[in-house]
Scaffold this active site. Structure first.
Site, PDB file in Angstrom:
ATOM      1  N   ARG A  56      -5.859  25.761  -1.562  1.00 38.90           N
ATOM      2  CA  ARG A  56      -5.001  26.584  -0.663  1.00 38.90           C
ATOM      3  C   ARG A  56      -4.161  27.505  -1.333  1.00 38.90           C
ATOM      4  O   ARG A  56      -3.478  27.508  -2.339  1.00 38.90           O
ATOM      5  CB  ARG A  56      -3.932  25.398  -0.336  1.00 38.90           C
ATOM      6  CG  ARG A  56      -4.407  24.365   0.747  1.00 38.90           C
ATOM      7  CD  ARG A  56      -4.690  25.054   2.150  1.00 38.90           C
ATOM      8  NE  ARG A  56      -5.332  24.177   3.013  1.00 38.90           N
ATOM      9  CZ  ARG A  56      -6.842  24.131   3.268  1.00 38.90           C
ATOM     10  NH1 ARG A  56      -7.451  24.614   2.733  1.00 38.90           N
ATOM     11  NH2 ARG A  56      -6.985  23.182   4.191  1.00 38.90           N
ATOM     12  N   ASP A 109     -10.588  31.832  -3.221  1.00 38.86           N
ATOM     13  CA  ASP A 109     -11.283  31.412  -1.964  1.00 38.86           C
ATOM     14  C   ASP A 109     -10.389  31.353  -0.808  1.00 38.86           C
ATOM     15  O   ASP A 109     -10.403  31.203   0.318  1.00 38.86           O
ATOM     16  CB  ASP A 109     -12.264  30.353  -2.281  1.00 38.86           C
ATOM     17  CG  ASP A 109     -13.219  30.390  -1.041  1.00 38.86           C
ATOM     18  OD1 ASP A 109     -13.839  31.409  -0.643  1.00 38.86           O
ATOM     19  OD2 ASP A 109     -13.024  29.235  -0.242  1.00 38.86           O
ATOM     20  N   GLU A 125      -3.656  34.430   4.045  1.00 37.10           N
ATOM     21  CA  GLU A 125      -5.014  34.572   4.829  1.00 37.10           C
ATOM     22  C   GLU A 125      -5.014  34.549   6.179  1.00 37.10           C
ATOM     23  O   GLU A 125      -6.000  35.064   6.699  1.00 37.10           O
ATOM     24  CB  GLU A 125      -5.806  33.607   3.880  1.00 37.10           C
ATOM     25  CG  GLU A 125      -5.919  32.266   4.507  1.00 37.10           C
ATOM     26  CD  GLU A 125      -6.880  31.225   3.716  1.00 37.10           C
ATOM     27  OE1 GLU A 125      -6.866  31.050   2.525  1.00 37.10           O
ATOM     28  OE2 GLU A 125      -7.367  30.486   4.431  1.00 37.10           O
ATOM     29  N   HIS A 149     -12.291  32.199   2.142  1.00 34.20           N
ATOM     30  CA  HIS A 149     -12.331  30.764   2.308  1.00 34.20           C
ATOM     31  C   HIS A 149     -13.810  30.465   2.827  1.00 34.20           C
ATOM     32  O   HIS A 149     -14.055  29.805   3.873  1.00 34.20           O
ATOM     33  CB  HIS A 149     -11.359  30.556   3.526  1.00 34.20           C
ATOM     34  CG  HIS A 149     -10.704  29.014   3.290  1.00 34.20           C
ATOM     35  ND1 HIS A 149      -9.289  29.072   3.680  1.00 34.20           N
ATOM     36  CD2 HIS A 149     -11.170  27.959   3.253  1.00 34.20           C
ATOM     37  CE1 HIS A 149      -9.033  27.813   3.528  1.00 34.20           C
ATOM     38  NE2 HIS A 149     -10.200  27.092   3.190  1.00 34.20           N
TER      39      HIS A 149
HETATM   40  C1  COI Z   1     -10.557  22.618   4.826  1.00 34.14           C
HETATM   41  O1  COI Z   1     -11.350  21.743   5.121  1.00 34.14           O
HETATM   42  O2  COI Z   1      -9.482  22.075   4.763  1.00 34.14           O
HETATM   43  C2  COI Z   1     -10.744  23.729   4.524  1.00 34.14           C
HETATM   44  O3  COI Z   1     -10.011  24.373   3.657  1.00 34.14           O
HETATM   45  C3  COI Z   1     -11.881  24.552   5.208  1.00 34.14           C
HETATM   46  C4  COI Z   1     -11.538  25.357   6.310  1.00 34.14           C
HETATM   47  C5  COI Z   1     -12.522  25.195   7.618  1.00 34.14           C
HETATM   48  C6  COI Z   1     -10.193  25.093   7.012  1.00 34.14           C
END
Ligand code: COI
Length: 332
Positions: free
Chosen positions: A235, A259, A264, A297
């Site tokens: 995060r 990432d 973001e 991400h």
């Molecule tokens: C999650 O699964 O929490 C991710 O960070 C992936 C994304 C689709 C939000």
């Protein structure tokens, strides 16, 4: 029973169609739009909502769902940090997530980026694009000679540890909760400070909480080894971006793979048409550096993960509607 799925991407649609075929008792509606104030009205008449984290789920959206009598919200992803918990509670909305759609997807990508940093591939790619095929001065480091500190040993952290060990790295870990198997192996250090002091690479796998916001900051960076590599597929909020930039400028940080990024939302997974038009100067500052790998991400973004995210979230939502229960309920 009717479920509406928001933010369905083209790569998810075939999985949603298949789930729908296999569950003829459920009326499935879907939209490519994300759930927000401008789209929430489409949920009227549904029993449950399925969506995923790309922007915050605000009090006004959750109040609207509550006013439609919708009590079940299922996320297709792991993190629940963008839900206004107070608003969900006051509306009696139960939330599920998908805790394990593919921990390996995220772990594999994290290690891929680490290897790119260690072998200086970004630098060589840039040099080669300019016709420069020389070796020096971009000599690499070897992972098998390094200590990797894994911060948080949930499913993703543990999957990453397995790969680091496969490369022959020494792996240590910090977590408030100790995994019994890892405990037996003696990988845990007692404090984050110990992890920072001993690690050549710090691999972050913690969810975002109030307590760990900006846990990577000037003070903790100072506790790290010189030339440390930092990996954040978790995060953005874990890292104080300004402190990271200072650490890069001073040379204290050898490189980072990001990432996730604290600002973001609205930037990642968007096409701005050119680098100059990306509306975030700090992000562009990072992206220009050879020892920084920014990715939008995408660590989660694999076919297996997309399939599981759709299936597990739809199953959870259906189960909540039918029985009020799901093994994927989250405590907000
Ligand atoms: C999650 O699964 O929490 C991710 O960070 C992936 C994304 C689709 C939000």
């Amino acid at each position: 029973m009717k479920i509406i799925a928001y933010g369905i991407r083209d790569d998810e649609k075939p999985y949603l169609d298949k789930w729908s075929e296999e569950n003829p008792d459920v009326e499935v509606a879907s939209t490519g739009e994300l759930l927000d104030d401008s789209t929430v009205d489409q949920a009227k008449g549904a029993d449950g909502v399925v969506t995923y984290q790309q922007k915050p789920y605000t009090a006004s959206v959750l109040d609207k769902l509550g006013s439609f009598g919708i009590k079940f919200l299922s996320l297709r992803n792991v993190g629940v940090d963008n839900i206004d918990a107070a608003a969900a509670k006051r509306n009696g909305i139960q939330v599920t997530n998908v805790p394990a759609y593919s921990p390996e997807a995220i772990a594999e990508f994290t290690v891929t980026q680490l290897m790119r940093l260690l072998r200086r591939t970004n630098t060589f790619d840039r040099k080669q694009a300019n016709g420069d095929l020389r070796w020096a001065p971009d000599i690499a480091d070897e992972l098998n000679q390094m200590t990797v500190g894994v911060f948080a040993t949930g499913r993703i952290g543990r999957a990453a540890m397995r790969i680091y060990k496969g490369f022959g790295a020494k792996v240590i870990a910090y977590d408030i909760y100790h995994n019994p198997e890892l405990e037996k192996e003696g990988v845990y250090v007692d404090t984050p400070e110990e992890l920072y002091a001993q690690s050549d690479v710090i691999s972050l796998h913690a969810p975002a909480t109030k307590e760990n916001e900006h846990m990577i900051n000037d003070k903790t960076i100072a506790q790290m080894k010189d030339g440390v590599f930092i990996l954040n597929p978790a995060r953005g909020a874990l890292i104080d971006t300004d402190a990271l930039i200072r650490g890069l400028d001073s040379g204290k940080i050898g490189g980072a793979a990001l990432d996730t990024y604290e600002n973001e939302v609205g930037i990642f997974n968007t096409d701005f048409g050119s680098f100059d038009k990306i509306p975030d100067e700090r992000l562009k500052n990072l992206m220009k550096r050879e020892n920084i790998l920014v990715s939008p991400h995408i660590a989660f973004y694999t076919k297996r993960a997309a399939r599981n995210m759709v299936y597990f979230a739809m199953d959870a939502n259906k189960s909540l509607i039918n029985t009020g229960k799901s093994d994927k309920l989250v405590e907000l």
